[in-house]
Design a protein around this motif. Structure first.
Motif, PDB file in Angstrom:
ATOM      1  N   LEU A 108       0.831  -1.206   0.000  1.00 33.23           N
ATOM      2  CA  LEU A 108       0.000   0.000   0.000  1.00 33.23           C
ATOM      3  C   LEU A 108       0.869   1.261   0.000  1.00 33.23           C
ATOM      4  O   LEU A 108       1.864   1.316   0.715  1.00 33.23           O
ATOM      5  CB  LEU A 108      -0.887   0.028   1.248  1.00 33.23           C
ATOM      6  N   PRO A 109       0.495   2.280  -0.765  1.00 31.75           N
ATOM      7  CA  PRO A 109       1.210   3.552  -0.653  1.00 31.75           C
ATOM      8  C   PRO A 109       0.845   4.244   0.665  1.00 31.75           C
ATOM      9  O   PRO A 109      -0.210   3.982   1.237  1.00 31.75           O
ATOM     10  CB  PRO A 109       0.700   4.355  -1.853  1.00 31.75           C
ATOM     11  N   SER A 110       1.712   5.098   1.157  1.00 31.38           N
ATOM     12  CA  SER A 110       1.421   5.839   2.392  1.00 31.38           C
ATOM     13  C   SER A 110       0.173   6.681   2.208  1.00 31.38           C
ATOM     14  O   SER A 110      -0.070   7.235   1.138  1.00 31.38           O
ATOM     15  CB  SER A 110       2.594   6.747   2.761  1.00 31.38           C
ATOM     16  N   GLY A 111      -0.616   6.765   3.263  1.00 28.36           N
ATOM     17  CA  GLY A 111      -1.815   7.587   3.212  1.00 28.36           C
ATOM     18  C   GLY A 111      -2.776   7.225   4.319  1.00 28.36           C
ATOM     19  O   GLY A 111      -2.445   6.460   5.226  1.00 28.36           O
ATOM     20  N   ASP A 112      -3.958   7.779   4.240  1.00 33.07           N
ATOM     21  CA  ASP A 112      -5.027   7.480   5.185  1.00 33.07           C
ATOM     22  C   ASP A 112      -5.938   6.438   4.545  1.00 33.07           C
ATOM     23  O   ASP A 112      -6.288   6.548   3.367  1.00 33.07           O
ATOM     24  CB  ASP A 112      -5.827   8.728   5.527  1.00 33.07           C
ATOM     25  N   TYR A 113      -6.324   5.441   5.338  1.00 33.46           N
ATOM     26  CA  TYR A 113      -7.107   4.313   4.837  1.00 33.46           C
ATOM     27  C   TYR A 113      -8.387   4.131   5.629  1.00 33.46           C
ATOM     28  O   TYR A 113      -8.524   4.624   6.751  1.00 33.46           O
ATOM     29  CB  TYR A 113      -6.278   3.019   4.896  1.00 33.46           C
ATOM     30  N   TYR A 114      -9.315   3.384   5.030  1.00 34.02           N
ATOM     31  CA  TYR A 114     -10.536   2.964   5.705  1.00 34.02           C
ATOM     32  C   TYR A 114     -11.030   1.697   5.023  1.00 34.02           C
ATOM     33  O   TYR A 114     -10.592   1.363   3.928  1.00 34.02           O
ATOM     34  CB  TYR A 114     -11.608   4.061   5.675  1.00 34.02           C
ATOM     35  N   PHE A 115     -11.902   0.966   5.704  1.00 34.33           N
ATOM     36  CA  PHE A 115     -12.532  -0.171   5.058  1.00 34.33           C
ATOM     37  C   PHE A 115     -14.022   0.088   4.974  1.00 34.33           C
ATOM     38  O   PHE A 115     -14.594   0.868   5.728  1.00 34.33           O
ATOM     39  CB  PHE A 115     -12.216  -1.506   5.745  1.00 34.33           C
ATOM     40  N   LYS A 116     -14.647  -0.555   3.988  1.00 35.72           N
ATOM     41  CA  LYS A 116     -16.057  -0.333   3.684  1.00 35.72           C
ATOM     42  C   LYS A 116     -16.746  -1.684   3.511  1.00 35.72           C
ATOM     43  O   LYS A 116     -16.177  -2.597   2.908  1.00 35.72           O
ATOM     44  CB  LYS A 116     -16.155   0.473   2.392  1.00 35.72           C
ATOM     45  N   ALA A 117     -17.951  -1.807   4.036  1.00 33.78           N
ATOM     46  CA  ALA A 117     -18.743  -3.025   3.866  1.00 33.78           C
ATOM     47  C   ALA A 117     -19.289  -3.059   2.442  1.00 33.78           C
ATOM     48  O   ALA A 117     -20.083  -2.215   2.045  1.00 33.78           O
ATOM     49  CB  ALA A 117     -19.888  -3.066   4.874  1.00 33.78           C
ATOM     50  N   MET A 118     -18.844  -4.044   1.676  1.00 31.76           N
ATOM     51  CA  MET A 118     -19.300  -4.193   0.300  1.00 31.76           C
ATOM     52  C   MET A 118     -20.547  -5.073   0.225  1.00 31.76           C
ATOM     53  O   MET A 118     -21.375  -4.903  -0.651  1.00 31.76           O
ATOM     54  CB  MET A 118     -18.182  -4.789  -0.556  1.00 31.76           C
ATOM     55  N   ASP A 119     -20.644  -6.041   1.140  1.00 35.70           N
ATOM     56  CA  ASP A 119     -21.823  -6.897   1.244  1.00 35.70           C
ATOM     57  C   ASP A 119     -21.909  -7.395   2.679  1.00 35.70           C
ATOM     58  O   ASP A 119     -20.899  -7.771   3.269  1.00 35.70           O
ATOM     59  CB  ASP A 119     -21.739  -8.097   0.296  1.00 35.70           C
ATOM     60  N   VAL A 120     -23.091  -7.357   3.242  1.00 37.60           N
ATOM     61  CA  VAL A 120     -23.320  -7.861   4.602  1.00 37.60           C
ATOM     62  C   VAL A 120     -24.386  -8.935   4.519  1.00 37.60           C
ATOM     63  O   VAL A 120     -25.578  -8.637   4.463  1.00 37.60           O
ATOM     64  CB  VAL A 120     -23.741  -6.732   5.573  1.00 37.60           C
ATOM     65  N   GLY A 121     -23.933 -10.179   4.454  1.00 41.03           N
ATOM     66  CA  GLY A 121     -24.842 -11.315   4.472  1.00 41.03           C
ATOM     67  C   GLY A 121     -25.986 -11.229   3.492  1.00 41.03           C
ATOM     68  O   GLY A 121     -27.102 -11.650   3.811  1.00 41.03           O
ATOM     69  N   GLY A 122     -25.744 -10.662   2.320  1.00 45.31           N
ATOM     70  CA  GLY A 122     -26.806 -10.565   1.321  1.00 45.31           C
ATOM     71  C   GLY A 122     -27.889  -9.562   1.668  1.00 45.31           C
ATOM     72  O   GLY A 122     -29.010  -9.663   1.180  1.00 45.31           O
ATOM     73  N   GLY A 123     -27.591  -8.602   2.514  1.00 42.32           N
ATOM     74  CA  GLY A 123     -28.560  -7.548   2.827  1.00 42.32           C
ATOM     75  C   GLY A 123     -28.904  -7.416   4.293  1.00 42.32           C
ATOM     76  O   GLY A 123     -29.853  -6.717   4.636  1.00 42.32           O
ATOM     77  N   GLY A 124     -28.145  -8.040   5.169  1.00 43.87           N
ATOM     78  CA  GLY A 124     -28.433  -7.956   6.604  1.00 43.87           C
ATOM     79  C   GLY A 124     -27.712  -6.810   7.290  1.00 43.87           C
ATOM     80  O   GLY A 124     -27.191  -5.899   6.641  1.00 43.87           O
ATOM     81  N   LEU A 125     -27.703  -6.876   8.616  1.00 44.67           N
ATOM     82  CA  LEU A 125     -27.004  -5.899   9.454  1.00 44.67           C
ATOM     83  C   LEU A 125     -25.912  -6.625  10.229  1.00 44.67           C
ATOM     84  O   LEU A 125     -26.149  -7.686  10.800  1.00 44.67           O
ATOM     85  CB  LEU A 125     -27.964  -5.224  10.436  1.00 44.67           C
ATOM     86  N   LEU A 126     -24.725  -6.020  10.284  1.00 46.01           N
ATOM     87  CA  LEU A 126     -23.542  -6.640  10.873  1.00 46.01           C
ATOM     88  C   LEU A 126     -23.225  -6.092  12.251  1.00 46.01           C
ATOM     89  O   LEU A 126     -23.270  -4.887  12.474  1.00 46.01           O
ATOM     90  CB  LEU A 126     -22.331  -6.403   9.962  1.00 46.01           C
TER      91      LEU A 126
END
Length: 139
Positions: A108-126
């Protein structure tokens, strides 16, 4: 005894400046951090943190309400005034038992990062009882 108008104005200006500093302060921090996730759906994002070269994401104690027991997350680099570059996605399933799901991103290049939910159990809540991010590959 009433407070003079000039002192009240200075106090209000100082308070406003301090609160603006809190609102625009960067959310990034280095090394590692631990948190939880409650009621996340597809599209939710983590806070930002500073990173360079390597990042490890672990989920322990996962549960999806109204969906299958899996979650897919992607890493993004936060770039001001541009489209955030997306790095590969990882699907976590082991955290739904008694284990921990683990994803690693390298180069990874230096910087600020985050992660994002792309799919949660086919439409649920995590829900995740422990989210751990480590940015040091040495351990």
């Amino acid at each position: 005894m009433p407070i003079p108008t000039s002192i009240r104005r200075v106090a209000v200006a100082l308070a406003a400046t301090a609160s603006i500093g809190l609102v625009v302060a960067p959310d990034a921090s280095a090394a590692e951090w631990t948190s939880t996730i409650a009621s996340w759906a597809k599209g939710n994002e983590s806070h930002r943190w500073a990173d360079e070269s390597y990042s490890q994401l672990q989920f322990t104690g996962c549960f999806v309400q109204n969906g299958t027991q899996d979650v897919t997350v992607a890493y993004y680099r936060d770039v001001a005034v541009a489209v955030d570059p997306k790095y590969d996605s990882k699907t976590f399933t082991a955290c739904f038992g008694s284990g921990t799901s683990n994803g690693e991103w390298t180069g990874l290049p230096s910087g600020d990062y985050y992660f994002k939910a792309m799919d949660v159990g086919g439409g649920g809540l995590l829900w995740v009882s422990k989210v751990y991010v480590d940015t040091t590959q040495a351990d």
